[in-house]
Write a protein that holds these residues in place. Structure first.
Motif, PDB file in Angstrom:
ATOM      1  N   TYR A  67      32.500  36.644  43.743  1.00  9.99           N
ATOM      2  CA  TYR A  67      31.890  36.038  42.538  1.00  9.99           C
ATOM      3  C   TYR A  67      31.664  36.848  41.387  1.00  9.99           C
ATOM      4  O   TYR A  67      31.179  37.881  41.496  1.00  9.99           O
ATOM      5  N   GLY A  68      31.975  36.407  40.113  1.00  8.73           N
ATOM      6  CA  GLY A  68      31.668  36.989  38.930  1.00  8.73           C
ATOM      7  C   GLY A  68      32.975  38.000  38.609  1.00  8.73           C
ATOM      8  O   GLY A  68      32.890  38.617  37.381  1.00  8.73           O
ATOM      9  N   GLY A  69      33.729  38.273  39.701  1.00  6.30           N
ATOM     10  CA  GLY A  69      34.827  39.400  39.570  1.00  6.30           C
ATOM     11  C   GLY A  69      34.067  40.681  39.034  1.00  6.30           C
ATOM     12  O   GLY A  69      34.814  41.230  38.188  1.00  6.30           O
ATOM     13  N   THR A  70      32.972  40.974  39.675  1.00  8.11           N
ATOM     14  CA  THR A  70      32.413  42.353  39.179  1.00  8.11           C
ATOM     15  C   THR A  70      32.953  43.494  39.432  1.00  8.11           C
ATOM     16  O   THR A  70      32.684  44.618  38.699  1.00  8.11           O
ATOM     17  N   PHE A  71      33.834  43.409  40.322  1.00 10.80           N
ATOM     18  CA  PHE A  71      34.909  44.590  40.523  1.00 10.80           C
ATOM     19  C   PHE A  71      36.204  44.172  40.332  1.00 10.80           C
ATOM     20  O   PHE A  71      36.844  43.487  40.675  1.00 10.80           O
ATOM     21  N   THR A  72      36.826  45.181  39.587  1.00  8.55           N
ATOM     22  CA  THR A  72      38.629  44.895  39.011  1.00  8.55           C
ATOM     23  C   THR A  72      39.371  46.123  39.670  1.00  8.55           C
ATOM     24  O   THR A  72      38.907  47.305  39.574  1.00  8.55           O
ATOM     25  N   ALA A  73      40.464  46.009  40.324  1.00  7.60           N
ATOM     26  CA  ALA A  73      41.063  47.153  40.944  1.00  7.60           C
ATOM     27  C   ALA A  73      42.028  47.724  39.738  1.00  7.60           C
ATOM     28  O   ALA A  73      42.413  46.772  39.051  1.00  7.60           O
ATOM     29  N   ASP A  74      42.156  48.910  39.815  1.00  5.88           N
ATOM     30  CA  ASP A  74      42.781  49.655  38.800  1.00  5.88           C
ATOM     31  C   ASP A  74      44.061  50.103  39.321  1.00  5.88           C
ATOM     32  O   ASP A  74      44.859  50.754  38.528  1.00  5.88           O
ATOM     33  N   LYS A  75      44.144  49.995  40.633  1.00  5.46           N
ATOM     34  CA  LYS A  75      45.691  49.882  41.112  1.00  5.46           C
ATOM     35  C   LYS A  75      45.869  49.147  42.450  1.00  5.46           C
ATOM     36  O   LYS A  75      44.854  48.664  42.866  1.00  5.46           O
ATOM     37  N   PRO A  76      46.861  49.380  42.774  1.00  2.14           N
ATOM     38  CA  PRO A  76      47.039  48.345  44.111  1.00  2.14           C
ATOM     39  C   PRO A  76      46.196  48.943  45.269  1.00  2.14           C
ATOM     40  O   PRO A  76      45.886  50.094  45.445  1.00  2.14           O
TER      41      PRO A  76
END
Ligand SMILES: *Cc1c(COP(=O)(O)O)cnc(C)c1O
Length: 357
Positions: free
Chosen positions: A252-261
């Motif tokens: 929810y909220g997309g608070t974590f974003t992957a910076d790599k696979p």
């Protein structure tokens, strides 16, 4: 198949931790604090495992009656005392020991027609400013109780505000000793932190809570350093695995974003199980016994774990939220709270598995 979350309660660890209390305070009797359903471990289950304690302390008369019905005959202290005069007959009949902390309660006692009378703890407020008589009202309150036919034994007590912190207990202990000087009555002062740090507070009855459940009351000393063993292990399993690419977000909220696979495991545990929603990305968690971190927001029934460096992690992999291998204090710290709150908050929908060591 049922949902894989469960709270494992290690009763041998509970008994071990009672032994740690005894080793620290060998001359004191132990009132095992079992309020809040034994800090979330189950009142009757914990009391049974703690049968070596000299008595129990909790809040509700209903819970005290459950202990009596289960066959416990030792003293049971009601930490907030009684709230109305009509409770006194039951307290007397069941031989419960209320704390008397307020003038209103002395009044209720003086108006009560009791047969054999009750034992009480008389509480002095030495600086916590929550319950208890102020120092200058303590002697008159004691005299009033001594004069009441409804009151038998009187134990003197106080509670520390800063035994776990740099404040320490010195000022409160001095206040207590001054106010109670000249009476030979039994005394009870020490919570877990005082039991572990301040032998001068042990007196006749110690009142351990959190240390029985295997958690450290201190921010700067771990339970393991104190020789305590965790009693509750909250575990679950990975129920789904997601393969993310750079830029994908989690929860929810997309608070974590992957910076790599990266691989992310979805764990069957959420705030409706009692896992704190305040624990954001980076909260420690074990997958297959390996340390990793949570990712994104905790949702009602699920949370997400980083599977980087755990290539064998898959659907069905064991996850430890806290307990053996992951001190509950560490998880609590990540959520800005204390272990007490996490242990008490585990909800009834989480099945309990008793382990007898
Ligand atoms: C809860 C409580 C305790 C136990 O405190 P811990 O920090 O868990 O050891 C002792 N005394 C009183 C009055 C309490 O309310």
């Amino acid at each position: 198949m049922t949902r894989p979350i469960r709270a494992c309660i290690d009763l041998a660890a509970l008994r071990h931790n009672l032994g740690v209390v005894r080793a620290h305070a060998p001359k004191s009797k132990t009132l095992a604090v079992v309020k809040a359903d034994a800090y979330g471990h189950g009142l009757l289950r914990a009391a049974r495992a703690l049968e070596g304690a000299d008595g129990f302390a909790l809040l509700n008369i209903e819970d005290a009656l459950r202990l009596r019905e289960s066959g416990i005959t030792k003293p049971i202290v009601l930490l907030e005392g009684f709230f109305a005069r009509d409770e006194l007959a039951l307290i007397e009949a069941q031989r419960l020991t209320p704390v008397v902390h307020h003038r209103e309660q002395v009044k209720m006692l003086s108006g009560a027609a009791l047969r054999s009378g009750v034992d009480v703890l008389l509480k002095l407020n030495t600086g916590m400013n929550r319950l208890g008589f102020p120092a200058d009202e303590f002697a008159p309150a004691l005299k009033a109780l001594v004069d009441l036919p409804a009151v038998n034994e009187i134990i003197l007590m106080t509670h520390f505000a800063g035994a776990d912190e740099r404040d320490g207990v010195a000022a409160q202990l001095e206040c207590f000793n001054r106010a109670t000087a000249g009476t030979a009555r039994a005394r009870s002062l020490a919570n877990s932190a005082a039991i572990l740090s301040y032998p001068e507070t042990h007196a006749d009855w110690v009142r351990p809570g959190i240390m029985l459940y295997g958690s450290s009351p201190f921010a700067d000393r771990t339970a393991a350093q104190l020789g305590l063993e965790p009693v509750m292990t909250l575990e679950s399993e990975i129920i789904a695995v997601q393969e993310l690419t750079a830029g994908d977000r989690v929860g929810y909220g997309g608070t974590f974003t992957a910076d790599k696979p990266m691989r992310v495991g979805t764990v069957a545990c959420g705030y409706a199980d009692g896992y704190p929603r305040h624990c954001g990305t980076g909260t420690p968690i074990l997958v297959n016994g390996r340390h990793t971190r949570t990712l994104g927001r905790v949702s009602m029934d699920m949370l997400c774990a980083d599977l980087a460096g755990i290539p064998d992690a898959a659907v069905g992999s064991r996850v430890t939220l806290w307990g053996r291998g992951l001190p509950v204090e560490e998880v609590a710290g990540a959520g800005g709270t204390i272990s007490y709150e996490l242990l008490c908050a585990v909800t009834p929908r989480v099945p309990v598995v008793e382990e007898h060591g």
